[in-house]
Design an enzyme around this catalytic site. Structure first.
Site, PDB file in Angstrom:
ATOM      1  N   CYS A  43       0.393   9.513  63.827  1.00 41.90           N
ATOM      2  CA  CYS A  43      -0.897  10.358  63.204  1.00 41.90           C
ATOM      3  C   CYS A  43      -0.016  10.756  61.851  1.00 41.90           C
ATOM      4  O   CYS A  43       0.899  11.619  61.435  1.00 41.90           O
ATOM      5  CB  CYS A  43      -0.958  11.496  63.957  1.00 41.90           C
ATOM      6  SG  CYS A  43      -1.852  12.767  63.875  1.00 41.90           S
ATOM      7  N   CYS A  91      -0.439  14.814  61.141  1.00 43.70           N
ATOM      8  CA  CYS A  91      -0.100  15.368  62.019  1.00 43.70           C
ATOM      9  C   CYS A  91       1.031  15.525  60.992  1.00 43.70           C
ATOM     10  O   CYS A  91       1.909  16.776  60.719  1.00 43.70           O
ATOM     11  CB  CYS A  91       0.461  14.584  62.922  1.00 43.70           C
ATOM     12  SG  CYS A  91      -0.454  14.292  64.464  1.00 43.70           S
TER      13      CYS A  91
END
Length: 189
Positions: free
Chosen positions: A88, A91
């Protein structure tokens, strides 16, 4: 051909789930002195927000070293519970922000828990060598029930703000800024 359309549709939904909150700008929870409950004879810390639910901290997860970590052991601290994945991109952007916030506020009772939803310990160890994480990183792969600990998780990253009594005081979906996280954390300390 049908498989490609299904994958494209799933990707579009994923982008929408992550991008819409960021574009609309989700405000951190607002707190006032009237939100504080009256003093009571209790050993449980008073909640710091008007929460609709308590977090279910009755889980034990492994850390990257294989040690058991009970989420319940963090009750009494302000918790930023961050669900993330190594694949991600947003993230990864948040990790340095969390490192800074953890360094600044851990002595005031903040704990940041990075809950990895997809990888095993060896993969996470290798990831952390490249992208240092100075707060506890826990493994939740294969433990779907932990994704509901503070509320539903529809995309990554998702962060929940939990006060010292275990009340869920806020949620942030998608990439956040230091300022937005700090505004949600400070009232909980």
């Amino acid at each position: 051909m049908t498989t490609r359309w299904i994958v494209a549709a799933a990707a579009a939904v994923g982008v929408g789930v992550l991008a819409v909150p960021m574009l609309l700008g989700s405000d951190p929870p607002r707190y006032t002195e009237t939100d504080a409950p009256p003093l009571a004879a209790s050993h449980e810390p008073a909640p710091t927000c008007k929460a609709e639910r308590k977090a279910n901290l009755d889980f034990t997860l492994k850390d990257m070293g294989g040690a058991n970590v009970r989420l319940e052991d963090f009750r009494g601290k302000a918790i930023l519970l961050n669900y993330w994945a190594t694949w991600c991109g947003p993230c990864k952007v948040e990790i340095p922000i969390f490192n800074e916030l953890y360094a600044e506020y851990k002595d005031r009772g903040l704990v940041i828990l990075g809950v990895s939803v997809d990888d095993d310990a060896p993969t996470l160890k290798e990831f952390v060598k490249q992208t240092p994480m100075h707060y506890p990183v826990l493994l939740a792969a294969g433990q779907e029930e932990v994704l509901e600990a503070a509320g539903p998780v529809f995309g990554y990253p998702t962060s929940y703000f939990i006060d010292r009594s275990g009340s869920v005081c806020g949620k942030h979906i998608g990439i956040g800024t230091r300022e937005s996280f700090e505004a949600s954390i400070r009232p909980l300390l």
